[in-house]
Design a protein around this motif. Structure first.
Motif: not given
Length: 96
Positions: A93-96
């Motif tokens: 997942k991209d947690f940005r």
């Protein structure tokens, strides 16, 4: 099917559990067809006589899958590869 073409001489229904990706093999004597049948996670090799009699189970493995098989030219040996199929799933997942 006749070599010259035309209608099939005989048809067989393979079970739903037969491995569709692996080819059916003739026995060396030409009197039967053999195929891999996988139930759950266990594979065995089955023989379907072309005289129409019921299929017979040739191997009796309790674990693992059969990936491929073939007969020796003299028909005395059956070679196969078998093992366990493992797979992992990774979620990124991209947690940005």
């Amino acid at each position: 099917m006749p070599f010259e073409g035309g209608d099939p001489v005989k048809l067989f229904d393979l079970p739903q559990t037969a491995n569709r990706g692996e080819p059916v093999r003739w026995t060396p004597d030409g009197r039967a067809l053999t195929y891999i049948n996988t139930r759950g996670i266990v594979s065995n090799i089955w023989l379907q006589p072309i005289d129409g009699s019921p299929p017979k189970q040739l191997t009796d493995f309790k674990t693992d899958r059969i990936f491929s098989f073939d007969w020796s030219h003299d028909g005395k040996w059956l070679a196969f590869s078998r093992g366990v199929v493992d797979s992992d799933v990774v979620l990124i997942k991209d947690f940005r």
